[in-house]
Design a protein around this motif. Sequence first.
Motif, PDB file in Angstrom:
ATOM      1  N   ALA A 234       1.647   5.474  13.929  1.00 27.51           N
ATOM      2  CA  ALA A 234       3.071   5.799  13.748  1.00 27.51           C
ATOM      3  C   ALA A 234       3.305   6.988  12.822  1.00 27.51           C
ATOM      4  O   ALA A 234       4.385   7.566  12.826  1.00 27.51           O
ATOM      5  CB  ALA A 234       3.807   4.577  13.204  1.00 27.51           C
ATOM      6  N   GLY A 235       2.300   7.331  12.009  1.00 22.27           N
ATOM      7  CA  GLY A 235       2.566   8.256  10.911  1.00 22.27           C
ATOM      8  C   GLY A 235       2.450   9.738  11.216  1.00 22.27           C
ATOM      9  O   GLY A 235       3.132  10.558  10.596  1.00 22.27           O
ATOM     10  N   GLY A 236       1.576  10.106  12.171  1.00 24.15           N
ATOM     11  CA  GLY A 236       1.289  11.532  12.360  1.00 24.15           C
ATOM     12  C   GLY A 236       2.383  12.278  13.099  1.00 24.15           C
ATOM     13  O   GLY A 236       2.945  13.267  12.606  1.00 24.15           O
TER      14      GLY A 236
ATOM     15  N   ALA B 126       0.811  -1.226   0.000  1.00 20.89           N
ATOM     16  CA  ALA B 126       0.000   0.000   0.000  1.00 20.89           C
ATOM     17  C   ALA B 126       0.840   1.269   0.000  1.00 20.89           C
ATOM     18  O   ALA B 126       0.360   2.329  -0.383  1.00 20.89           O
ATOM     19  CB  ALA B 126      -0.909  -0.020   1.217  1.00 20.89           C
ATOM     20  N   LEU B 127       2.107   1.180   0.428  1.00 25.18           N
ATOM     21  CA  LEU B 127       2.914   2.399   0.595  1.00 25.18           C
ATOM     22  C   LEU B 127       4.224   2.354  -0.188  1.00 25.18           C
ATOM     23  O   LEU B 127       5.195   3.016   0.169  1.00 25.18           O
ATOM     24  CB  LEU B 127       3.199   2.617   2.086  1.00 25.18           C
ATOM     25  N   SER B 128       4.256   1.581  -1.251  1.00 26.73           N
ATOM     26  CA  SER B 128       5.469   1.495  -2.083  1.00 26.73           C
ATOM     27  C   SER B 128       5.667   2.846  -2.792  1.00 26.73           C
ATOM     28  O   SER B 128       4.720   3.641  -2.896  1.00 26.73           O
ATOM     29  CB  SER B 128       5.300   0.399  -3.122  1.00 26.73           C
TER      30      SER B 128
ATOM     31  N   PRO C 137      16.988  14.711  15.275  1.00 27.80           N
ATOM     32  CA  PRO C 137      16.320  13.464  14.873  1.00 27.80           C
ATOM     33  C   PRO C 137      15.018  13.309  15.666  1.00 27.80           C
ATOM     34  O   PRO C 137      15.028  13.454  16.894  1.00 27.80           O
ATOM     35  CB  PRO C 137      17.324  12.381  15.272  1.00 27.80           C
ATOM     36  N   VAL C 138      13.908  13.056  14.966  1.00 28.81           N
ATOM     37  CA  VAL C 138      12.632  13.018  15.692  1.00 28.81           C
ATOM     38  C   VAL C 138      12.479  11.752  16.542  1.00 28.81           C
ATOM     39  O   VAL C 138      11.738  11.740  17.512  1.00 28.81           O
ATOM     40  CB  VAL C 138      11.403  13.193  14.761  1.00 28.81           C
ATOM     41  N   LEU C 139      13.182  10.698  16.162  1.00 34.33           N
ATOM     42  CA  LEU C 139      13.228   9.508  17.029  1.00 34.33           C
ATOM     43  C   LEU C 139      14.691   9.311  17.420  1.00 34.33           C
ATOM     44  O   LEU C 139      15.407   8.516  16.802  1.00 34.33           O
ATOM     45  CB  LEU C 139      12.704   8.275  16.272  1.00 34.33           C
ATOM     46  N   PRO C 140      15.166  10.036  18.430  1.00 35.34           N
ATOM     47  CA  PRO C 140      16.610  10.049  18.712  1.00 35.34           C
ATOM     48  C   PRO C 140      17.165   8.680  19.097  1.00 35.34           C
ATOM     49  O   PRO C 140      18.343   8.428  18.919  1.00 35.34           O
ATOM     50  CB  PRO C 140      16.737  11.022  19.884  1.00 35.34           C
TER      51      PRO C 140
ATOM     52  N   LEU D 267       5.858   7.858   1.773  1.00 34.55           N
ATOM     53  CA  LEU D 267       4.763   8.805   2.003  1.00 34.55           C
ATOM     54  C   LEU D 267       5.274   9.973   2.849  1.00 34.55           C
ATOM     55  O   LEU D 267       5.009  11.142   2.562  1.00 34.55           O
ATOM     56  CB  LEU D 267       3.620   8.091   2.735  1.00 34.55           C
ATOM     57  N   ALA D 268       6.030   9.634   3.903  1.00 36.27           N
ATOM     58  CA  ALA D 268       6.522  10.652   4.837  1.00 36.27           C
ATOM     59  C   ALA D 268       7.479  11.622   4.135  1.00 36.27           C
ATOM     60  O   ALA D 268       7.410  12.835   4.358  1.00 36.27           O
ATOM     61  CB  ALA D 268       7.220   9.989   6.008  1.00 36.27           C
ATOM     62  N   GLU D 269       8.355  11.102   3.296  1.00 29.91           N
ATOM     63  CA  GLU D 269       9.316  11.997   2.620  1.00 29.91           C
ATOM     64  C   GLU D 269       8.570  13.020   1.764  1.00 29.91           C
ATOM     65  O   GLU D 269       8.929  14.195   1.731  1.00 29.91           O
ATOM     66  CB  GLU D 269      10.278  11.171   1.750  1.00 29.91           C
TER      67      GLU D 269
ATOM     68  N   ARG E 215      12.779  -3.940   9.583  1.00 31.82           N
ATOM     69  CA  ARG E 215      11.737  -3.175  10.266  1.00 31.82           C
ATOM     70  C   ARG E 215      11.771  -1.700   9.892  1.00 31.82           C
ATOM     71  O   ARG E 215      11.174  -0.861  10.570  1.00 31.82           O
ATOM     72  CB  ARG E 215      11.852  -3.362  11.773  1.00 31.82           C
ATOM     73  N   ILE E 216      12.445  -1.394   8.785  1.00 32.83           N
ATOM     74  CA  ILE E 216      12.501   0.006   8.354  1.00 32.83           C
ATOM     75  C   ILE E 216      11.081   0.555   8.214  1.00 32.83           C
ATOM     76  O   ILE E 216      10.148  -0.202   7.911  1.00 32.83           O
ATOM     77  CB  ILE E 216      13.289   0.118   7.021  1.00 32.83           C
ATOM     78  N   CYS E 217      10.925   1.845   8.450  1.00 29.03           N
ATOM     79  CA  CYS E 217       9.596   2.470   8.434  1.00 29.03           C
ATOM     80  C   CYS E 217       8.864   2.218   7.107  1.00 29.03           C
ATOM     81  O   CYS E 217       9.332   2.639   6.050  1.00 29.03           O
ATOM     82  CB  CYS E 217       9.781   3.976   8.631  1.00 29.03           C
TER      83      CYS E 217
HETATM   84  C1  HEM Z   1       9.201  11.895   9.163  1.00 30.77           C
HETATM   85  C2  HEM Z   1       8.388  10.900   9.331  1.00 30.77           C
HETATM   86  C3  HEM Z   1       8.738   9.534   9.859  1.00 30.77           C
HETATM   87  C4  HEM Z   1       9.876   9.085  10.499  1.00 30.77           C
HETATM   88  C5  HEM Z   1      11.138   9.879  10.821  1.00 30.77           C
HETATM   89  C6  HEM Z   1       9.667   7.679  10.808  1.00 30.77           C
HETATM   90  C7  HEM Z   1      10.622   6.868  11.428  1.00 30.77           C
HETATM   91  C8  HEM Z   1      10.402   5.556  11.794  1.00 30.77           C
HETATM   92  C9  HEM Z   1      11.381   4.722  12.473  1.00 30.77           C
HETATM   93  C10 HEM Z   1      12.779   5.159  12.899  1.00 30.77           C
HETATM   94  C11 HEM Z   1      10.805   3.513  12.688  1.00 30.77           C
HETATM   95  C12 HEM Z   1      11.459   2.311  13.373  1.00 30.77           C
HETATM   96  C13 HEM Z   1      12.144   1.441  12.338  1.00 30.77           C
HETATM   97  C14 HEM Z   1      13.074   0.392  12.918  1.00 30.77           C
HETATM   98  O1  HEM Z   1      12.808  -0.198  13.954  1.00 30.77           O
HETATM   99  O2  HEM Z   1      14.133   0.162  12.331  1.00 30.77           O
HETATM  100  C15 HEM Z   1       9.458   3.577  12.150  1.00 30.77           C
HETATM  101  C16 HEM Z   1       8.560   2.535  12.193  1.00 30.77           C
HETATM  102  C17 HEM Z   1       7.289   2.606  11.673  1.00 30.77           C
HETATM  103  N1  HEM Z   1       6.743   3.639  10.932  1.00 30.77           N
HETATM  104 FE1  HEM Z   1       7.625   5.427  10.553  1.00 30.77          FE
HETATM  105  N2  HEM Z   1       8.421   7.303  10.384  1.00 30.77           N
HETATM  106  C18 HEM Z   1       7.820   8.391   9.794  1.00 30.77           C
HETATM  107  C19 HEM Z   1       6.566   8.427   9.200  1.00 30.77           C
HETATM  108  C20 HEM Z   1       5.719   7.363   9.089  1.00 30.77           C
HETATM  109  C21 HEM Z   1       4.468   7.362   8.364  1.00 30.77           C
HETATM  110  C22 HEM Z   1       3.894   8.566   7.598  1.00 30.77           C
HETATM  111  C23 HEM Z   1       3.909   6.127   8.540  1.00 30.77           C
HETATM  112  C24 HEM Z   1       2.605   5.566   8.012  1.00 30.77           C
HETATM  113  C25 HEM Z   1       1.839   6.047   7.098  1.00 30.77           C
HETATM  114  C26 HEM Z   1       4.808   5.341   9.373  1.00 30.77           C
HETATM  115  C27 HEM Z   1       4.589   4.038   9.782  1.00 30.77           C
HETATM  116  C28 HEM Z   1       5.475   3.292  10.557  1.00 30.77           C
HETATM  117  C29 HEM Z   1       5.161   1.967  11.096  1.00 30.77           C
HETATM  118  C30 HEM Z   1       3.854   1.197  10.914  1.00 30.77           C
HETATM  119  C31 HEM Z   1       6.304   1.537  11.804  1.00 30.77           C
HETATM  120  C32 HEM Z   1       6.500   0.222  12.563  1.00 30.77           C
HETATM  121  C33 HEM Z   1       7.190  -0.779  11.669  1.00 30.77           C
HETATM  122  C34 HEM Z   1       7.484  -2.110  12.363  1.00 30.77           C
HETATM  123  O3  HEM Z   1       7.485  -2.190  13.581  1.00 30.77           O
HETATM  124  O4  HEM Z   1       7.711  -3.079  11.632  1.00 30.77           O
HETATM  125  N3  HEM Z   1       5.913   6.126   9.672  1.00 30.77           N
HETATM  126  N4  HEM Z   1       9.237   4.824  11.590  1.00 30.77           N
END
Ligand code: HEM
Length: 502
Positions: free
Chosen positions: A293-295, A134-136, A356-359, A437-439, A430-432
């Motif tokens: 996770a997205g907002g 869905a998010l490719s 970094p938003v997730l330091p 979409l976020a970029e 486990r990359i996001c």
């Molecule tokens: C600037 C925006 C964003 C940043 C910096 C970010 C960053 C991250 C990071 C660092 C992780 C953890 C990855 C890991 O463990 O290696 C993550 C996980 C995740 N993100 Fe994002 N994210 C962003 C936006 C979004 C958006 C817009 C969505 C959905 C539409 C999203 C959905 C998810 C989900 C579902 C996970 C969990 C993945 C898992 O546990 O397998 N994120 N994100």
Amino acid sequence: MSIIAQSTPDPMPALYLLGAVLCAVAIVYRLATSRLSTRYPPGPPGKPLVGNILDVEPQGAWTKLTKYKEIYGDLVYFHGLGNSILVLNSLEAITDLFEKKASTYSDRPWFTVSMPLLPYGAEWRTQRKLAHAALSPSAVRKYHIVQEDLAALLCKEIMDTPNDFFVHVRMAAERLVLIVTYGLSVNTADSQYISHADATMHMITKNTVPGAFLCDLLPWMKHLPSWVPFQREATRGRGMIDTLVTMPFEHVKRDMDAGIAQPSLTRELLESADCDANTLHHIKWMAGSLYGAGGETTYSTVLNCILAMVLHPDKLKKAQDELDRVVGTARMPLISDKADLPYVNALIKEIMRWRPVLPLGLARCSNAEDVYRGYTIPKGTIVIPNVWSIAFEPRGLYSPDLFEPERWLVSDKEDMPLDPADWTFGFARRICPGKHLAENSVFIFISTLLAMFDISPPKDGQVRVEFEKGMVSYPLPFECTLGPRSEAKAAQIRERAAQTTV
Ligand code: HEM
């Protein structure tokens, strides 16, 4: 004479006792020698029984953990009370474990009070496949127009009530996820869902730093009675998450039954799948995890940008000059302009590096004992990628403490720090999944704001530069002056906002 006969002592109990003592001695000896022969990674000195685990002050730990890098290196280990935490302070160590040993390091710890982040396994794999499809990069192209509409609405709302810019940025990011995930209109999203999502996300960000609650470090505490304060908090937290995930999902199903559901990722998946109870469960939680996770991550990045522009007017001016030159003044930026805006792209990279938003990324948990660089890492170790330490590694031509988008424009890659694209969104399996979409969201929200607004310190010149210290780090409320760059820009904002269809 006594009729009580003296009985001969039975030798067996004494032998049992001797056997038990020998066994105990052997066990103690074995434990002691195995502990001596096991080398754990270095870390601060510990105390008897509790070890050094309580050294991890969870809120805002990244700066202290980065200082530990100077003393202990890439790996810093904390242990005690039956738990172990390993902090990874370099991209090399993170890649070695999360990528090269992905089958051991792709699990998540269980955060008792907040989010039941899915463990690595069949259910996670199914949800992950759905999210990826869905998010490719090609799938997210269809959301460009929604993202551009929301950027225009964001400008209009900031223009009308500039002092509420924090709320407007938050709403823009959350509306996007609600539209993409559930097809909910801005009005429905605002009135029914966003305030509950805010409260839930606040609870999650506070509680998801590993160790934020002692019970994450002391597993037996999870079995205490329900009146113990954190157990109450855990029950409340799980209830909030269940509502967050269930309400909008049921909304889509109701609308589908009535034939009025808008296009959305959830509708698409419900239409394409054979919906037994199990599949429904997967779709519901996959959608919920995107929503959760997205907002917050997106709006934190945009707020960091506004703060950086208040502090660095020369960088704002350079970005505006580029936007005026490339996009022109007759229209607002589009996502398709991205490739032609090197300075704006460099500025966005710098915002991601600067704060970094997730330091501390999102923690992992090892599912088997491992040996790395000669050190033993026990099964069940919480492994934290300290991306803050990567962001502030002294590399390249400029000091890491400066806000310098120019560091990303030098011709030789050797003179640059490590690209945030390689660590902001996490790692390996486990990359996001929301990265693409976020970029796009971050690009269009930021470039539209910079193209349309002047951003400067508040009238009294006092700018508060402080950050939330939970899992997601965003600026604490600060004041600034935000106004359209000209009357023509103001008219353009009004006109474009009136054309939106979200
Ligand atoms: C600037 C925006 C964003 C940043 C910096 C970010 C960053 C991250 C990071 C660092 C992780 C953890 C990855 C890991 O463990 O290696 C993550 C996980 C995740 N993100 Fe994002 N994210 C962003 C936006 C979004 C958006 C817009 C969505 C959905 C539409 C999203 C959905 C998810 C989900 C579902 C996970 C969990 C993945 C898992 O546990 O397998 N994120 N994100």
